[in-house]
Scaffold this active site. Structure first.
Site, PDB file in Angstrom:
ATOM      1  N   THR A 328       0.830  -1.216   0.000  1.00  0.00           N
ATOM      2  CA  THR A 328       0.000   0.000   0.000  1.00  0.00           C
ATOM      3  C   THR A 328       0.858   1.257   0.000  1.00  0.00           C
ATOM      4  O   THR A 328       2.077   1.198   0.183  1.00  0.00           O
ATOM      5  CB  THR A 328      -0.925   0.031   1.240  1.00  0.00           C
ATOM      6  OG1 THR A 328      -0.108   0.204   2.405  1.00  0.00           O
ATOM      7  CG2 THR A 328      -1.745  -1.242   1.367  1.00  0.00           C
ATOM      8  N   CYS A 329       0.162   2.401  -0.117  1.00  0.00           N
ATOM      9  CA  CYS A 329       0.876   3.677  -0.196  1.00  0.00           C
ATOM     10  C   CYS A 329       1.193   4.269   1.171  1.00  0.00           C
ATOM     11  O   CYS A 329       1.635   5.412   1.258  1.00  0.00           O
ATOM     12  CB  CYS A 329       0.056   4.675  -0.998  1.00  0.00           C
ATOM     13  SG  CYS A 329       0.305   4.434  -2.741  1.00  0.00           S
ATOM     14  N   ASP A 330       0.901   3.538   2.239  1.00  0.00           N
ATOM     15  CA  ASP A 330       1.150   4.067   3.576  1.00  0.00           C
ATOM     16  C   ASP A 330       2.532   3.641   4.065  1.00  0.00           C
ATOM     17  O   ASP A 330       2.888   2.461   3.972  1.00  0.00           O
ATOM     18  CB  ASP A 330       0.062   3.534   4.529  1.00  0.00           C
ATOM     19  CG  ASP A 330       0.119   4.214   5.888  1.00  0.00           C
ATOM     20  OD1 ASP A 330       1.105   4.943   6.148  1.00  0.00           O
ATOM     21  OD2 ASP A 330      -0.806   4.018   6.671  1.00  0.00           O
ATOM     22  N   ALA A 331       3.275   4.594   4.599  1.00  0.00           N
ATOM     23  CA  ALA A 331       4.622   4.286   5.109  1.00  0.00           C
ATOM     24  C   ALA A 331       4.563   3.416   6.360  1.00  0.00           C
ATOM     25  O   ALA A 331       5.575   2.875   6.808  1.00  0.00           O
ATOM     26  CB  ALA A 331       5.390   5.573   5.396  1.00  0.00           C
ATOM     27  N   ASN A 367      -6.716   0.598   0.556  1.00  0.00           N
ATOM     28  CA  ASN A 367      -6.005   0.988  -0.654  1.00  0.00           C
ATOM     29  C   ASN A 367      -6.443   0.161  -1.870  1.00  0.00           C
ATOM     30  O   ASN A 367      -5.746   0.080  -2.877  1.00  0.00           O
ATOM     31  CB  ASN A 367      -4.492   0.803  -0.446  1.00  0.00           C
ATOM     32  CG  ASN A 367      -3.656   1.922  -1.003  1.00  0.00           C
ATOM     33  OD1 ASN A 367      -2.458   1.984  -0.769  1.00  0.00           O
ATOM     34  ND2 ASN A 367      -4.265   2.817  -1.726  1.00  0.00           N
TER      35      ASN A 367
END
Ligand SMILES: Cc1ncc(COP(=O)(O)O)c(C=O)c1O
Length: 379
Positions: A328-331, A367
């Site tokens: 996903t795009c979450d760190a 996401n």
């Protein structure tokens, strides 16, 4: 046991991300639990992994069930829906406990027809049960020490021991029957003393209730917390069982029925995940791999369960300390910042073991990525 080669084959055959459940392992775990704690009726805590196929396997083994929501209740109920009504009612009374101390009114209204056992830990909940599920039997959840557990529960649940008998007597005054006590020592409890302390505390509550005229309690529910052997530092289950058996023998007469609600212990080592390298980079000098499963999905236990699942490669070769990220795009979606892995290529498969509890169960659709596909083996 599922071999590495079998796991790799399953990954190629079914695609990734893949969550694999080994039903032989489920049966082995249930039988081990029963063998070492013969006096204890085992209620599988469905929340640990609510896949209907898993519930079915435990049902066929003769297990009982701890449910904590109406959907969980219904997954179990599907196995007995076809029984004659009287037999089904007896089965539910004997083999289901609704062990969430706080229940919505709508749930109580629905549960009432099944006359189940339900837990509570405060007066407000008793009033709700009296009004909306008066046919239920009640079990008081007591707050006990959770020292050393991986996941602690005592901050949110359990009546203070000093209030226990007042609550039991209040239940009686409201026309309900308090059938016994329950506790939870915290999940993945490697500190066996938590059980010793909790059993001593409950034994005293039984005595105080009897001294104050209440003698209807006939069950002691020792909850969950039984540790999975994520690594060798976790002592074998039989050692914990020996401690518990001694305390039960010493403190609870034979006519007190003993229940437990094992979740993790029954499913953790029955689950595997296989995922695929979808990207790679070198970040701050460290090989970094992006895989198609992460902490919003099968690795959600990294966040919610405070658990680590080593990521392993099928490929052999000299290893380097590497990072593994989810898709996903979450760190936040970091599976691990420190795995010893050989150099991996795009499309290589990787896997994790011991990921059957509180992992796939808390997978999301974040996401736009759905939970992993599930494959059942040795059913
Ligand atoms: C009421 C209750 N019973 C049983 C369990 C299962 O615990 P474990 O997986 O540690 O055995 C839990 C876990 O949260 C729980 O809340």
């Amino acid at each position: 046991m599922i071999t590495k080669a079998h796991l790799q084959r399953l990954g190629r055959e079914h695609g990734t991300p893949l969550f694999v459940v080994d039903h032989d392992a489920l049966r082995r775990n249930y039988r081990e639990f029963r063998r070492h704690l013969p006096r204890v009726q085992a209620y599988f805590a469905v929340k640990a992994n609510a896949l209907p196929e898993i519930v079915r396997t435990f049902f066929l083994e003769g297990a009982s069930f701890d449910v904590a929501s109406m959907p969980e209740f219904n997954i179990v109920y599907a196995n007995v829906a076809g029984m004659p009504p009287k037999e089904r009612q007896d089965w539910i009374w004997d083999k289901i406990i609704y062990a969430n101390p706080n229940k919505p009114v709508e749930t109580l209204q629905e549960l009432n027809q099944y006359k189940p056992l339900v837990t509570f830990d405060n007066a407000e909940e008793l009033l709700k049960i009296r009004d909306h599920a008066p046919q239920a039997g009640v079990v008081l959840r007591v707050r006990v020490t959770n020292t050393g557990a991986m996941v602690e529960l005592s901050s949110k649940f359990g009546a203070a021991p000093g209030e226990a008998v007042d609550l039991i007597l209040l239940a009686q005054k409201l026309g309900l029957t308090c059938e016994g006590l329950s506790f939870h020592v915290g999940s993945q409890t490697t500190n066996f003393n938590n059980y010793v302390e909790a059993l001593a505390l409950c034994s005293n509550i039984f005595k105080e209730a009897a001294d104050r005229g209440y003698r209807k309690m006939n069950l002691m529910d020792i909850g969950g917390g039984f540790p999975a052997r994520y690594d060798e530092s976790v002592k074998p289950f039989r050692e914990l069982a020996k401690v518990i058996n001694n305390e039960l023998e010493r403190l609870f007469p034979k006519d007190i029925q003993i229940l437990a609600e094992p979740g993790r212990f029954l499913v953790a080592n029955a689950g595997y995940t296989v995922s695929k390298v979808i990207g790679k980079a070198v970040r701050d000098g460290k090989p970094s791999y992006y895989i198609d499963d992460g902490v919003y999905h099968t690795y959600s236990g990294v966040i919610f369960d405070h658990c680590k699942y080593p990521v392993r490669a099928f490929r052999k070769g000299p290893t380097k300390l590497s990072a593994v990220y989810g898709p996903t795009c979450d760190a936040l979606d970091v599976v691990s910042m420190a795995e010893n892995l050989p150099e991996l290529n795009r499309d290589d498969l990787v896997y994790s073991e011991n990921i059957g509890a509180y992992s796939h169960a808390s997978s999301t659709y974040f996401n736009g990525f759905p939970p992993a596909k599930v494959v059942h083996v040795n059913t």
